[in-house]
Scaffold this motif. Structure first.
Motif, PDB file in Angstrom:
ATOM      1  N   SER A 333      23.461  50.124  22.974  1.00 35.67           N
ATOM      2  CA  SER A 333      22.953  50.948  24.074  1.00 35.67           C
ATOM      3  C   SER A 333      24.081  51.837  24.596  1.00 35.67           C
ATOM      4  O   SER A 333      25.257  51.627  24.282  1.00 35.67           O
ATOM      5  N   PRO A 443      17.915  53.810  31.044  1.00 31.72           N
ATOM      6  CA  PRO A 443      18.218  52.663  31.907  1.00 31.72           C
ATOM      7  C   PRO A 443      16.968  51.927  32.369  1.00 31.72           C
ATOM      8  O   PRO A 443      15.952  52.540  32.721  1.00 31.72           O
ATOM      9  N   ALA A 444      17.048  50.599  32.366  1.00 30.21           N
ATOM     10  CA  ALA A 444      15.959  49.779  32.884  1.00 30.21           C
ATOM     11  C   ALA A 444      15.983  49.782  34.405  1.00 30.21           C
ATOM     12  O   ALA A 444      17.032  49.975  35.026  1.00 30.21           O
ATOM     13  N   SER A 445      14.832  49.585  35.000  1.00 28.17           N
ATOM     14  CA  SER A 445      14.773  49.488  36.456  1.00 28.17           C
ATOM     15  C   SER A 445      15.457  48.221  36.940  1.00 28.17           C
ATOM     16  O   SER A 445      16.072  48.194  38.011  1.00 28.17           O
ATOM     17  N   SER A 447      18.045  45.267  35.289  1.00 22.10           N
ATOM     18  CA  SER A 447      18.825  44.923  34.114  1.00 22.10           C
ATOM     19  C   SER A 447      19.560  43.612  34.316  1.00 22.10           C
ATOM     20  O   SER A 447      19.742  43.135  35.447  1.00 22.10           O
ATOM     21  N   THR A 462      22.356  52.675  30.873  1.00 21.36           N
ATOM     22  CA  THR A 462      21.546  51.870  29.960  1.00 21.36           C
ATOM     23  C   THR A 462      22.376  50.694  29.473  1.00 21.36           C
ATOM     24  O   THR A 462      23.336  50.867  28.721  1.00 21.36           O
ATOM     25  N   ASP A 466      18.696  46.452  27.304  1.00 21.35           N
ATOM     26  CA  ASP A 466      17.630  47.296  27.857  1.00 21.35           C
ATOM     27  C   ASP A 466      16.616  47.707  26.788  1.00 21.35           C
ATOM     28  O   ASP A 466      15.445  47.964  27.100  1.00 21.35           O
ATOM     29  N   ASP A 467      17.049  47.790  25.533  1.00 20.48           N
ATOM     30  CA  ASP A 467      16.119  48.071  24.437  1.00 20.48           C
ATOM     31  C   ASP A 467      15.519  46.793  23.862  1.00 20.48           C
ATOM     32  O   ASP A 467      14.316  46.698  23.635  1.00 20.48           O
ATOM     33  N   ARG A 477      12.483  41.404  33.367  1.00 23.60           N
ATOM     34  CA  ARG A 477      12.278  42.842  33.167  1.00 23.60           C
ATOM     35  C   ARG A 477      10.852  43.298  33.480  1.00 23.60           C
ATOM     36  O   ARG A 477      10.575  44.494  33.488  1.00 23.60           O
ATOM     37  N   GLU A 484       8.559  52.833  29.513  1.00 20.96           N
ATOM     38  CA  GLU A 484       9.038  51.686  28.741  1.00 20.96           C
ATOM     39  C   GLU A 484       7.917  51.074  27.905  1.00 20.96           C
ATOM     40  O   GLU A 484       8.159  50.584  26.804  1.00 20.96           O
TER      41      GLU A 484
END
Length: 538
Positions: A333, A443-445, A447, A462, A466-467, A477, A484
């Motif tokens: 990432s 980026p995740a909300s 993490s 990110t 996150d992926d 998550r 997403e």
């Protein structure tokens, strides 16, 4: 006598017919097991693939499971985690799990348009020290309905990777567990409706490094058709351990074995200790928090070890060309270094952040943070490297919250990106099969870095996982954002098609991955919130 023979034959035929009629019943060489109907999919959990690694089998090569079930085996119990000192437990005592833990866990979608399914094997992450299959969900893949998912457990921490550097205690027991599990899957997955010729091994973080290490075995191509390494590979600096012998004998001293010098005596003493005592001793190898995050991990074993997994450094194996030439996807990432950099943002009892401690302790802590403590020969070499590292990313700035993103970039480059590129470059010169590469930037909300930092007021980019958690969901998550959800569907389709591909081709949405074997420059797919594009490295 003849009547009894007929009766037994009829009973066997009846049992076989019942198994065929009821999909939760599966006939294995060990006997019959019963899984669970979960509505949209079937699950078969906690199936042992090895004898319990306890007693005299502790610190030994895993032994194939040999028991025969006289009654139907109950495969409806969720898997237990292997005993571990888990970083993610927010309390002083971080011990969880049990020593008898070696299982495979199989999830099969209800898709009546298919008579068989490709197989995705998941190796969980956790720095070789902790982690569990429950942290990597399968619901999204089951909803898509096109692959069987298999998750495996393996020994962790000192019980999985303690090594004295000789044949008495060679190490890599956790990797040998994984190898035996892959062999079990290859031999038995057809009984669950899986396609033994279409097995894809996917790992994240330490699981990603594990997938790469398996690919470096010449017989891996007999167990799987391709491998995926998400945020980790065999060359990142926290994977291959040095000074394992020193740590092994230090472990013996900590748990009361005395100042031994003989590996056989050390092994005998450690076998007699309670597993919890050995695992709790992990805290004695940490300089602060969970640093270094991998005090016990893979090693190069002596050639005279019993059934060795790794007798050469991965770099030497790649250069030799003596590995499995199967398609490999590797990734990271944009800010993978959020693990373990985010712990520096945590507040101490005095109200200061840990990052400020680096201003006074950089030369002491940097070798542990970035895993070069055992690779330098002198204090001068250590200090020179530490000085250059700081200067490259910070110039003359202080370690502070304001400069956190520059510090995080050190973690990203030193622990993930740099050696991912080195690994790709080596493979593209010595491999005969496709090498694919992507970078994820969305980026995740919420993490994992927030859990480590114990705060959510700083944008870190990110981060690590996150992926991955769009493929194998994690409750922390949830719920996913709409973008997403779309990316998750694209990732799942990418894996499904990779598992079933006849020619090893790979695509994400409209982006067809370039094969780096055939390119003058390394190319990769950059995956962003609403797009993907193919780029070349400068």
């Amino acid at each position: 006598m003849k009547d009894n023979t007929i009766r037994i034959s009829l009973l066997c035929l009846w049992a076989t017919a019942a198994t065929l009629a009821d999909p939760v019943l599966v006939e294995l060489p060990h006997g019959t097991l019963r899984g669970r109907d979960n509505g949209a999919y079937y699950s078969y959990e906690s199936i042992p693939y090895a004898e319990p690694p306890v007693g005299e089998l502790r610190f030994e090569v895993p032994q194939r499971y040999s028991q025969h079930w006289t009654e139907v085996f109950d495969a409806t119990h969720p898997p237990v985690e292997c005993i571990q000192w888990n970083q993610q437990i927010d309390q002083v005592d971080k011990l969880i799990g049990v020593e008898d833990c070696l299982t495979v866990n199989i999830y099969k979608p209800k898709n009546y348009s298919r008579s068989s399914f490709p197989v995705v094997v998941n190796i969980h992450g956790g720095a070789f020290m902790f982690g569990q299959t429950q942290g990597s969900g399968h619901e999204a893949l089951m909803a898509s309905g096109n692959v069987i998912v298999v998750k495996i457990t393996y020994r962790l921490g000192p019980l999985g990777f303690l090594s004295s550097g000789d044949s008495a205690l060679p190490g890599n027991f956790g990797l040998k567990d994984q190898r035996l599990a892959l062999q079990w899957i290859k031999d038995n997955i057809e009984r669950f409706g899986g396609e033994p010729g279409n097995i894809l091994v996917v790992g994240f973080s330490a699981g990603a490094a594990s997938a790469h290490l398996h690919l470096l075995q010449q017989d891996f191509k007999q167990l799987a058709k391709a491998a995926v390494s998400l945020s980790g590979n065999a060359l990142v600096p926290w994977v291959m351990q040095q000074s394992g012998r020193r740590r092994a004998f230090e472990m013996g001293r900590i748990v009361g074995c005395g100042l031994l010098k003989d590996s056989t005596e050390l092994k005998k003493c450690l076998k007699a200790r309670d597993a919890s005592e050995i695992v709790r001793a992990v805290r004695e190898f940490l300089v602060f928090n969970y640093v270094p995050f991998t005090p016990f991990g893979p090693v190069v074993e002596p050639v005279d070890a019993a059934d060795p997994f790794l007798t050469q450094h991965p770099i030497d194996i790649i250069k030799s060309g003596k590995f499995s030439h199967v398609p490999w996807l590797v990734s990271h990432s944009q800010e993978d270094g959020s693990y373990n950099a985010a712990i520096l943002l945590a507040k101490q009892p005095n109200g200061k952040e840990l990052i400020e401690e680096l201003n006074n302790r950089w030369y002491d802590l940097a070798p542990y943070l970035f895993f070069y403590r055992d690779s330098k020969k002198t204090i001068e070499e250590l200090d020179d490297y530490s000085r250059d590292l700081r200067q490259q990313y910070l110039d003359n700035r202080n370690f502070s919250e304001e400069n956190y993103l520059a510090v995080q970039r050190i973690f990203t480059d030193a622990l993930f990106r740099n050696d991912t590129l080195r690994s790709i470059d080596l493979h593209r010169h010595h491999s005969k099969s496709p090498i694919y590469y992507y970078v994820y930037d969305n980026p995740a909300s919420r993490s994992g870095a927030e859990l480590l930092a114990k705060r959510n007021d700083i944008q870190i980019g990110t981060g690590h996982g996150d992926d991955y958690f769009l493929l194998f969901e994690n409750q922390y998550r949830q719920p996913l954002r709409p973008d997403e959800e779309i990316i998750s569907n694209s990732f799942i389709k990418m894996l499904e098609e990779f598992a079933e591909s006849d020619n090893g081709s790979l695509a994400y949405d409209d982006c067809v991955f370039p094969n780096n074997i055939a390119q003058e420059q390394v190319q990769f797919v950059l995956i962003k919130r609403h797009s993907c594009e193919i780029l070349k490295l400068d």
